[in-house]
Design a protein around this motif. Structure first.
Motif, PDB file in Angstrom:
ATOM      1  N   ASP A 197     -11.067 -32.980 -51.024  1.00  0.00           N
ATOM      2  CA  ASP A 197     -12.500 -33.066 -50.785  1.00  0.00           C
ATOM      3  C   ASP A 197     -12.884 -34.531 -50.704  1.00  0.00           C
ATOM      4  OD1 ASP A 197     -15.246 -32.312 -50.555  1.00  0.00           O
ATOM      5  OD2 ASP A 197     -14.768 -30.511 -51.708  1.00  0.00           O
ATOM      6  N   ILE A 198     -14.124 -34.796 -50.313  1.00  0.00           N
ATOM      7  CA  ILE A 198     -14.575 -36.179 -50.109  1.00  0.00           C
ATOM      8  C   ILE A 198     -15.393 -36.632 -51.312  1.00  0.00           C
ATOM      9  CG2 ILE A 198     -15.961 -37.703 -48.661  1.00  0.00           C
ATOM     10  CD1 ILE A 198     -15.314 -35.937 -46.305  1.00  0.00           C
ATOM     11  N   ALA A 199     -15.030 -37.797 -51.857  1.00  0.00           N
ATOM     12  CA  ALA A 199     -15.750 -38.376 -52.983  1.00  0.00           C
ATOM     13  C   ALA A 199     -15.842 -39.884 -52.783  1.00  0.00           C
ATOM     14  CB  ALA A 199     -15.045 -38.048 -54.302  1.00  0.00           C
ATOM     15  N   ARG A 200     -16.708 -40.503 -53.553  1.00  0.00           N
ATOM     16  CA  ARG A 200     -16.847 -41.954 -53.506  1.00  0.00           C
ATOM     17  C   ARG A 200     -16.047 -42.580 -54.643  1.00  0.00           C
ATOM     18  NH1 ARG A 200     -20.278 -44.751 -50.629  1.00  0.00           N
ATOM     19  NH2 ARG A 200     -21.773 -43.025 -50.417  1.00  0.00           N
ATOM     20  N   GLN A 201     -15.275 -43.619 -54.297  1.00  0.00           N
ATOM     21  CA  GLN A 201     -14.525 -44.333 -55.313  1.00  0.00           C
ATOM     22  C   GLN A 201     -15.424 -45.340 -56.032  1.00  0.00           C
ATOM     23  OE1 GLN A 201     -10.125 -44.928 -54.365  1.00  0.00           O
ATOM     24  NE2 GLN A 201     -11.031 -45.216 -52.331  1.00  0.00           N
ATOM     25  N   GLU A 202     -14.881 -45.882 -57.096  1.00  0.00           N
ATOM     26  CA  GLU A 202     -15.676 -46.797 -57.903  1.00  0.00           C
ATOM     27  C   GLU A 202     -16.004 -48.086 -57.172  1.00  0.00           C
ATOM     28  OE1 GLU A 202     -14.497 -47.211 -62.026  1.00  0.00           O
ATOM     29  OE2 GLU A 202     -13.319 -45.363 -61.892  1.00  0.00           O
ATOM     30  N   ASP A 276     -19.315 -24.185 -53.403  1.00  0.00           N
ATOM     31  CA  ASP A 276     -18.633 -25.394 -52.934  1.00  0.00           C
ATOM     32  C   ASP A 276     -17.396 -25.679 -53.767  1.00  0.00           C
ATOM     33  OD1 ASP A 276     -20.808 -27.694 -51.342  1.00  0.00           O
ATOM     34  OD2 ASP A 276     -21.146 -25.567 -51.570  1.00  0.00           O
ATOM     35  N   ASP A 277     -16.415 -26.348 -53.130  1.00  0.00           N
ATOM     36  CA  ASP A 277     -15.293 -26.877 -53.897  1.00  0.00           C
ATOM     37  C   ASP A 277     -15.786 -27.995 -54.803  1.00  0.00           C
ATOM     38  OD1 ASP A 277     -13.504 -25.166 -52.646  1.00  0.00           O
ATOM     39  OD2 ASP A 277     -13.087 -26.588 -51.023  1.00  0.00           O
ATOM     40  N   ALA A 278     -15.036 -28.249 -55.855  1.00  0.00           N
ATOM     41  CA  ALA A 278     -15.410 -29.311 -56.780  1.00  0.00           C
ATOM     42  C   ALA A 278     -15.270 -30.674 -56.121  1.00  0.00           C
ATOM     43  CB  ALA A 278     -14.534 -29.247 -58.031  1.00  0.00           C
ATOM     44  N   VAL A 279     -16.129 -31.598 -56.520  1.00  0.00           N
ATOM     45  CA  VAL A 279     -16.012 -32.999 -56.129  1.00  0.00           C
ATOM     46  C   VAL A 279     -15.282 -33.717 -57.249  1.00  0.00           C
ATOM     47  CG1 VAL A 279     -17.248 -35.091 -55.490  1.00  0.00           C
ATOM     48  CG2 VAL A 279     -18.155 -32.863 -54.817  1.00  0.00           C
ATOM     49  N   GLU A 280     -14.040 -34.149 -56.981  1.00  0.00           N
ATOM     50  CA  GLU A 280     -13.246 -34.856 -57.991  1.00  0.00           C
ATOM     51  C   GLU A 280     -13.418 -36.358 -57.794  1.00  0.00           C
ATOM     52  OE1 GLU A 280     -11.332 -30.993 -56.853  1.00  0.00           O
ATOM     53  OE2 GLU A 280     -11.544 -32.876 -55.730  1.00  0.00           O
ATOM     54  N   PHE A 281     -13.725 -37.058 -58.872  1.00  0.00           N
ATOM     55  CA  PHE A 281     -13.951 -38.498 -58.771  1.00  0.00           C
ATOM     56  C   PHE A 281     -13.688 -39.131 -60.136  1.00  0.00           C
ATOM     57  CE2 PHE A 281     -17.818 -36.593 -60.244  1.00  0.00           C
ATOM     58  CZ  PHE A 281     -18.388 -37.504 -61.115  1.00  0.00           C
ATOM     59  N   THR A 282     -13.801 -40.456 -60.198  1.00  0.00           N
ATOM     60  CA  THR A 282     -13.607 -41.166 -61.458  1.00  0.00           C
ATOM     61  C   THR A 282     -14.786 -42.100 -61.705  1.00  0.00           C
ATOM     62  OG1 THR A 282     -12.406 -43.014 -60.439  1.00  0.00           O
ATOM     63  CG2 THR A 282     -11.105 -41.113 -61.156  1.00  0.00           C
ATOM     64  N   GLU A 283     -15.010 -42.379 -62.957  1.00  0.00           N
ATOM     65  CA  GLU A 283     -16.023 -43.349 -63.387  1.00  0.00           C
ATOM     66  C   GLU A 283     -15.464 -44.090 -64.592  1.00  0.00           C
ATOM     67  OE1 GLU A 283     -19.509 -45.567 -63.498  1.00  0.00           O
ATOM     68  OE2 GLU A 283     -18.746 -44.211 -61.936  1.00  0.00           O
ATOM     69  N   GLN A 339     -22.337 -40.045 -55.686  1.00  0.00           N
ATOM     70  CA  GLN A 339     -21.515 -38.897 -55.318  1.00  0.00           C
ATOM     71  C   GLN A 339     -22.321 -37.851 -54.536  1.00  0.00           C
ATOM     72  OE1 GLN A 339     -18.341 -38.954 -55.641  1.00  0.00           O
ATOM     73  NE2 GLN A 339     -18.217 -40.738 -56.997  1.00  0.00           N
ATOM     74  N   ARG A 340     -21.607 -36.925 -53.944  1.00  0.00           N
ATOM     75  CA  ARG A 340     -22.250 -35.810 -53.243  1.00  0.00           C
ATOM     76  C   ARG A 340     -22.767 -34.812 -54.281  1.00  0.00           C
ATOM     77  NH1 ARG A 340     -19.737 -32.399 -50.640  1.00  0.00           N
ATOM     78  NH2 ARG A 340     -17.619 -32.661 -51.441  1.00  0.00           N
ATOM     79  N   LEU A 341     -24.053 -34.515 -54.233  1.00  0.00           N
ATOM     80  CA  LEU A 341     -24.663 -33.615 -55.200  1.00  0.00           C
ATOM     81  C   LEU A 341     -25.141 -32.312 -54.566  1.00  0.00           C
ATOM     82  CD1 LEU A 341     -26.848 -36.225 -57.149  1.00  0.00           C
ATOM     83  CD2 LEU A 341     -24.482 -35.535 -57.599  1.00  0.00           C
ATOM     84  N   TYR A 342     -25.627 -32.380 -53.337  1.00  0.00           N
ATOM     85  CA  TYR A 342     -26.223 -31.215 -52.679  1.00  0.00           C
ATOM     86  C   TYR A 342     -25.114 -30.297 -52.167  1.00  0.00           C
ATOM     87  CZ  TYR A 342     -29.968 -28.787 -50.158  1.00  0.00           C
ATOM     88  OH  TYR A 342     -30.888 -27.865 -49.722  1.00  0.00           O
ATOM     89  N   PRO A 343     -25.263 -28.976 -52.299  1.00  0.00           N
ATOM     90  CA  PRO A 343     -24.209 -28.061 -51.842  1.00  0.00           C
ATOM     91  C   PRO A 343     -24.005 -28.134 -50.319  1.00  0.00           C
ATOM     92  CG  PRO A 343     -25.756 -26.953 -53.316  1.00  0.00           C
ATOM     93  CD  PRO A 343     -26.375 -28.269 -52.964  1.00  0.00           C
ATOM     94  N   LEU A 344     -22.779 -28.339 -49.914  1.00  0.00           N
ATOM     95  CA  LEU A 344     -22.461 -28.395 -48.490  1.00  0.00           C
ATOM     96  C   LEU A 344     -22.626 -27.028 -47.833  1.00  0.00           C
ATOM     97  CD1 LEU A 344     -21.437 -30.407 -46.327  1.00  0.00           C
ATOM     98  CD2 LEU A 344     -19.112 -29.666 -46.859  1.00  0.00           C
ATOM     99  N   THR A 345     -22.269 -25.965 -48.553  1.00  0.00           N
ATOM    100  CA  THR A 345     -22.413 -24.616 -48.005  1.00  0.00           C
ATOM    101  C   THR A 345     -23.880 -24.256 -47.809  1.00  0.00           C
ATOM    102  OG1 THR A 345     -22.245 -23.753 -50.265  1.00  0.00           O
ATOM    103  CG2 THR A 345     -20.237 -23.778 -48.940  1.00  0.00           C
ATOM    104  N   LEU A 346     -24.744 -24.708 -48.709  1.00  0.00           N
ATOM    105  CA  LEU A 346     -26.177 -24.451 -48.554  1.00  0.00           C
ATOM    106  C   LEU A 346     -26.721 -25.184 -47.338  1.00  0.00           C
ATOM    107  CD1 LEU A 346     -28.854 -23.293 -49.501  1.00  0.00           C
ATOM    108  CD2 LEU A 346     -29.062 -25.209 -51.109  1.00  0.00           C
ATOM    109  N   THR A 347     -26.233 -26.399 -47.104  1.00  0.00           N
ATOM    110  CA  THR A 347     -26.662 -27.151 -45.925  1.00  0.00           C
ATOM    111  C   THR A 347     -26.317 -26.393 -44.656  1.00  0.00           C
ATOM    112  OG1 THR A 347     -26.318 -29.239 -47.091  1.00  0.00           O
ATOM    113  CG2 THR A 347     -26.444 -29.339 -44.701  1.00  0.00           C
TER     114      THR A 347
END
Length: 578
Positions: A197-202, A276-283, A339-347
């Motif tokens: 999935d797509i996430a933003r890195q630090e 939606d699939d989970a958004v995996e990221f790090t902080e 990060q992506r917060l809004y559901p992609l499937t809802l969009t």
């Protein structure tokens, strides 16, 4: 007045010689005890029944079918067996189901016979409910789409120009290339990489992110998810892949039953859907997972129906803590910043509903006029992605972009382009008015025709068209990859207005193109940063000019160091400057 005897036939209230079974209180008590046991089991395993229960609560057709079936089953469960005779309040139904040769009032009924007759009653009632659910579902579904379209249009803002793409975060690495190259570079004996999935890195860049989840039945039952892995998607020349696998998730993906994150999410917030699939990221080096929520709200007029809405999200910590956040809380959460917060499937559901924005009758197959009707532009086979596209705009604002085409089998040009802010869900859109832009399917054809010497399909393919905006113009960024998806050989940008194509090699050239600053300077790694020429070639990149049918009419080679500006000049958008 008619007196109805609810006791069992045979003249007694107990279990005498003439009694065919236990007394009514005893019968009802045992049935109640059995139902309580079933309810306890259902409650303890409630995540397994989440889809069934949620559909019954928030879908008119499911409410009729499943809700009615549950009520019917409960009535039959508590119905005394002697009430299945003809001399009872159920006599008309018994005669209808069993005919004149049905059970007599004073004839004993065996347990097997009782079960068969109750099952037959249930089957008949279920058939009636099924037909009724279809009758209810048709207007409810149409009204749901209409209400959703009205809400989406009322909250949307029309743009005069396309929003500028973020040149620092272009989508260079397609998902298939990332999956193959990333999985080929890691080695886990008991774990595997889950869905990307797509996430933003630090550092602000975009990446394909993967859960490092248990592999195999034994490990899914006993082992835990080992953090996440992120692979940069904005560069192919010096691509960075980082595994944050030192910290295990108490509740993660690929873990069975109550150990899974999905189980715990449904257990702790039952009245939400996690489509939606989970958004995996790090902080700060700590891995997290975020699950967007979709909820539904009832509308009773003009006919009962439900409308999906954003319900916030759930932030899963490695130690097992789950934060259920409202939309406002999710946007204010520091861990989720960017990060992506809004559901992609809802969009996708919302933009699909736009075909109803001119009314329900307007889009009907036979009587509809289809005035102003739009639909999501189709992608050809091999595109390797689907709409909405996830792109990064200026200011590091991720957006869900959907290209819409006019209704019709032969319509492939773009009519409108819709943007949904991935953090807030706010909609903006750009309308082409009387001008039709090139869609993704046509753009991929132009990209192939730009290089007739490439053995398309056998050795190389064009894949993953993504819309990007350069100086107010819409371009399709298309990747060229070998058929085994082990690399990206070049990017082809196709202008959605004129159909002109620009072939670019190297990450630096892609960034410079999106920024609108193309000067043909070699990249830092020694390759032709934004060119198609190899080592020793003076060609930095090639501008390919095609006619309306996609045939190549000219190829302009731009040498290194040559100053080139892309301007809007009607039929041509690329003008080389010496």
């Amino acid at each position: 007045m008619v007196d109805i005897d609810i006791s069992e036939p045979g003249g007694g209230s107990g279990s005498g010689a003439g009694s065919p079974g236990p007394s009514l209180p005893y019968f009802l008590g045992t049935r109640l005890a059995g139902m309580l046991v079933v309810l306890a089991v259902v409650y303890l395993t409630r995540p397994l029944w989440h889809g069934f229960v949620y559909g019954m609560l928030y879908s008119p057709s499911s409410l009729v079918l499943t809700g009615g079936a549950v009520v019917t089953a409960l009535v039959l469960w508590f119905l005394p067996p002697w009430w299945l005779g003809r001399d009872t309040p159920l006599a008309p139904l018994i005669d209808l189901l069993f005919g004149s040769d049905g059970p007599a009032a004073d004839s004993p009924i065996s347990g097997d016979s009782t079960s068969q007759r109750k099952l037959r009653v249930f089957a008949v009632v279920f058939g009636v409910l099924f037909a009724l659910s279809i009758v209810v579902g048709i207007p409810a579904g149409a009204l749901e789409q209409r209400s959703l379209a009205e809400r989406t249009m009322s909250e949307a803002t029309e743009l005069e120009t396309f929003p500028q793409a973020n040149p620092d975060n272009p989508r260079v690495v397609p998902r298939e290339v990332s999956d193959i190259s990333t999985r080929g570079s890691v080695s886990y004996r008991q774990h595997r990489l889950g869905a990307s999935d797509i996430a933003r890195q630090e550092d602000g860049s975009l990446a394909w992110s993967y859960p490092i989840q248990p592999d195999g039945p034994r490990n899914k039952l006993l082992e835990n998810q080992r953090g996440v892995l992120v692979a940069n998607m904005t560069a192919i020349d010096d691509r960075q892949t980082t595994a944050y696998d030192d910290e295990e998730f108490t509740y993660g993906q690929g873990m069975y039953l109550q150990r899974s994150a999905d189980w715990q999410l449904k257990k702790t917030d039952y009245l939400a859907r996690y489509d939606d699939d989970a958004v995996e990221f790090t902080e700060d080096g700590t891995p997290y997972m975020y699950f967007p929520k979709t909820e539904h709200e009832w509308k009773l007029l003009p006919f009962p129906h439900t409308v999906p809405t954003w319900g916030g999200g759930a932030l899963v910590h490695p130690d097992g803590e789950i934060e259920h956040l409202s939309p406002a809380e999710a946007q204010e959460n520091e861990i989720l910043d960017g990060q992506r917060l809004y559901p992609l499937t809802l969009t996708r559901t919302e933009v699909e509903s736009l075909s109803y924005r001119e009314g329900i009758v307007n889009q009907l197959p036979v009587v509809g006029a289809h005035e102003g009707e739009i639909e999501i532009a189709g992608l050809p086979q091999g595109a390797s992605n689907e709409q909405p596209f996830v792109v990064d705009l200026e200011g590091e604002r991720m957006s869900y972009v959907t290209a819409m085409e006019p209704f019709g089998v032969d319509s492939r040009g773009l009519d409108e382009v819709w943007f949904a802010d991935a953090e807030t869900g706010e909609y903006t859109y750009f309308g082409t008015d009387d001008e039709t832009l090139t869609g993704p399917e046509r753009a991929m054809g132009i990209a192939r025709s730009a290089d007739s010497q490439t053995n398309w399909g056998e050795n190389f393919v064009v894949t993953e068209p993504v819309p990007v905006t350069v100086d107010g113009s819409l371009w399709w960024q298309i990747k060229v990859s070998p058929t085994d998806f082990t690399d990206v050989t070049r990017n082809v940008f196709v202008n959605a207005d004129t159909g002109e194509a620009v072939e670019i090699r190297g990450d630096r050239g892609v960034r410079e193109f999106i920024a609108g600053d193309i000067d043909g300077t070699p990249s830092d790694d020694g390759s032709d940063g934004n060119g198609t020429g190899g080592s020793g070639s003076d060609v930095a990149y090639v501008i390919v000019i095609t006619d309306d049918d996609g045939n190549v009419v000219d190829r302009i080679e731009v040498e290194q160091g040559q100053d080139t500006r892309i301007v809007n000049s009607g039929n041509r958008t690329a003008t080389p400057q010496p």
